[in-house]
Design a protein around this motif. Sequence first.
Motif, PDB file in Angstrom:
ATOM      1  N   THR A 324     125.643  32.495 -39.011  1.00 21.16           N
ATOM      2  CA  THR A 324     124.745  31.423 -39.449  1.00 21.16           C
ATOM      3  C   THR A 324     124.298  31.689 -40.885  1.00 21.16           C
ATOM      4  OG1 THR A 324     122.744  32.517 -38.627  1.00 21.16           O
ATOM      5  CG2 THR A 324     123.904  31.042 -37.109  1.00 21.16           C
ATOM      6  N   CYS A 341     124.576  21.584 -38.814  1.00 25.11           N
ATOM      7  CA  CYS A 341     123.213  21.742 -38.299  1.00 25.11           C
ATOM      8  C   CYS A 341     122.631  20.370 -38.018  1.00 25.11           C
ATOM      9  CB  CYS A 341     122.327  22.507 -39.295  1.00 25.11           C
ATOM     10  SG  CYS A 341     122.065  21.654 -40.864  1.00 25.11           S
ATOM     11  N   THR A 343     119.055  18.095 -38.394  1.00 24.69           N
ATOM     12  CA  THR A 343     117.790  18.026 -39.120  1.00 24.69           C
ATOM     13  C   THR A 343     117.042  16.759 -38.733  1.00 24.69           C
ATOM     14  OG1 THR A 343     118.903  16.997 -41.006  1.00 24.69           O
ATOM     15  CG2 THR A 343     118.598  19.397 -41.086  1.00 24.69           C
ATOM     16  N   GLN A 344     115.788  16.676 -39.169  1.00 18.99           N
ATOM     17  CA  GLN A 344     114.896  15.594 -38.760  1.00 18.99           C
ATOM     18  C   GLN A 344     114.822  14.481 -39.804  1.00 18.99           C
ATOM     19  OE1 GLN A 344     111.439  16.842 -36.219  1.00 18.99           O
ATOM     20  NE2 GLN A 344     111.407  18.565 -37.667  1.00 18.99           N
ATOM     21  N   THR A 350     113.504  20.480 -41.126  1.00 15.98           N
ATOM     22  CA  THR A 350     114.198  21.480 -40.331  1.00 15.98           C
ATOM     23  C   THR A 350     113.785  21.447 -38.860  1.00 15.98           C
ATOM     24  OG1 THR A 350     114.654  23.839 -40.113  1.00 15.98           O
ATOM     25  CG2 THR A 350     112.452  23.236 -40.875  1.00 15.98           C
ATOM     26  N   TYR A 351     114.731  21.736 -38.005  1.00 15.84           N
ATOM     27  CA  TYR A 351     114.463  22.019 -36.597  1.00 15.84           C
ATOM     28  C   TYR A 351     114.402  23.524 -36.360  1.00 15.84           C
ATOM     29  CZ  TYR A 351     115.282  17.251 -34.819  1.00 15.84           C
ATOM     30  OH  TYR A 351     115.196  15.908 -34.521  1.00 15.84           O
ATOM     31  N   GLU A 353     115.649  27.149 -35.705  1.00 13.92           N
ATOM     32  CA  GLU A 353     116.821  27.621 -34.956  1.00 13.92           C
ATOM     33  C   GLU A 353     117.327  26.582 -33.955  1.00 13.92           C
ATOM     34  OE1 GLU A 353     113.155  28.975 -32.747  1.00 13.92           O
ATOM     35  OE2 GLU A 353     113.844  28.910 -34.822  1.00 13.92           O
ATOM     36  N   HIS A 354     116.468  25.613 -33.583  1.00 18.47           N
ATOM     37  CA  HIS A 354     116.911  24.572 -32.651  1.00 18.47           C
ATOM     38  C   HIS A 354     117.938  23.642 -33.304  1.00 18.47           C
ATOM     39  CE1 HIS A 354     113.827  25.934 -29.907  1.00 18.47           C
ATOM     40  NE2 HIS A 354     112.907  25.771 -30.842  1.00 18.47           N
ATOM     41  N   GLY A 355     117.993  23.647 -34.651  1.00 18.38           N
ATOM     42  CA  GLY A 355     118.963  22.812 -35.345  1.00 18.38           C
ATOM     43  C   GLY A 355     120.384  23.331 -35.274  1.00 18.38           C
ATOM     44  N   ARG A 357     121.930  23.712 -32.506  1.00 20.05           N
ATOM     45  CA  ARG A 357     122.530  23.091 -31.324  1.00 20.05           C
ATOM     46  C   ARG A 357     122.470  21.579 -31.446  1.00 20.05           C
ATOM     47  NH1 ARG A 357     125.058  26.885 -27.821  1.00 20.05           N
ATOM     48  NH2 ARG A 357     123.915  28.850 -28.022  1.00 20.05           N
ATOM     49  N   TYR A 358     123.554  20.936 -31.059  1.00 20.86           N
ATOM     50  CA  TYR A 358     123.593  19.477 -31.129  1.00 20.86           C
ATOM     51  C   TYR A 358     122.629  18.872 -30.130  1.00 20.86           C
ATOM     52  CZ  TYR A 358     125.194  14.685 -30.657  1.00 20.86           C
ATOM     53  OH  TYR A 358     125.253  13.321 -30.611  1.00 20.86           O
ATOM     54  N   GLN A 359     121.952  17.831 -30.578  1.00 23.08           N
ATOM     55  CA  GLN A 359     121.125  17.048 -29.662  1.00 23.08           C
ATOM     56  C   GLN A 359     121.224  15.588 -30.056  1.00 23.08           C
ATOM     57  OE1 GLN A 359     116.807  17.675 -30.273  1.00 23.08           O
ATOM     58  NE2 GLN A 359     117.366  19.076 -31.931  1.00 23.08           N
TER      59      GLN A 359
END
Length: 371
Positions: A324, A341, A343-344, A350-351, A353-355, A357-359
């Motif tokens: 990473t 990554c 992002t919001q 930034t998300y 470390e949650h960024g 993973r795809y969501q």
Amino acid sequence: MARKNTCSWTGWSLGLCLIGLWRVQQTQVEAVASIDRIQKHNLQLLAEQLNLGWRAFCDAPVDEGVMSLFEGINPSDARLHVMTITNQSVQLPIKSIPELRDFDIKPERKTLIYVNAFHTADSYFSVQEHLALLQTTRRDLNVIVVDFATHVAQLYYTVRHHLSVHGYFIYKLLSALTEAGIAPEDITIAGHSVGANIAALGADLFAKSSKRLVGQLIAIDPATMCRTTDILVRQTVAGRVVVLHGEGDVFGVRLPLGHVDIYPNGIGYFPRKKLQPGCDSRICSHMYPFVLFMEALIEGVMIPATKCDNWAKFRQGVCSFENTINIGLKYPSNAKGLYFCMTQPNPPFTYMEHGLRYQARRPEKQNTPKA
């Protein structure tokens, strides 16, 4: 011999002469007004065509003869922004490059040159305000802003004619800094859109002249330009080339160009994905990675991305999560390839470390910067 605008005071000819002078002056006033109307139409036409993309913009039927009468069409109209020891940003004409050593430039610091060729209206998301804040907050760096975008519509239309001159100015700046004792490997040169290609050309000219590479080029959604031959971002121009993609359809280049290519939210990599979070236009998506870069540099926010073979594997979570990186100025020496990554739409973008993973994106309030 030129005829003078004077009248004789003898006889009845005085009245006719005064009438003649008045008519000349009226003609001059009308000519100025006509030129102003044509230039206003030029700029309106360019603004309309820019929204349609580079090809439409470059083919806009403007009156170049009139445009040449106004400031901004010449590369020498560019400005340098440097810092004084009292933490003040000073604006200099670009011909003042040799004077840079008189300002707060220290060889023991890392150096960031930002090539600005993108202009937005003054707002919270203003390019100019971000760059001014960058200079005053990152006093651990020598931050120099080269601003070609004071008259951005003029610049964009004429950059196809003057790109080599813009690049030459960056080359001269790099040469002046190294002569002042700054090591090329300690220099990062960054630019967004057209600025990315100008930065790449300057770095390439410097490499060919000095036989040395600047340490890093960060190309933020490099522009597709009027001609494909003017897309100048490539791995050979700097020790490390990082490309932060944003739009990848009309304004930005989609193909990987660097040692490291970062695709926030997969935009610019996957053709069917068109807009960055919160954006309702391609220009907004084109600007979005600039805001990410500024958030990382000014706020010190961590925006991590993970290496993955492609966007489909990122969506499936089949990535090298031990490999990473964080968007910014520092990258591991082994970083190479494609990075993704999430992002919001709103700051902080930034998300964390949650960024990694795809969501699937949920509907959110649209409040992303509009160019």
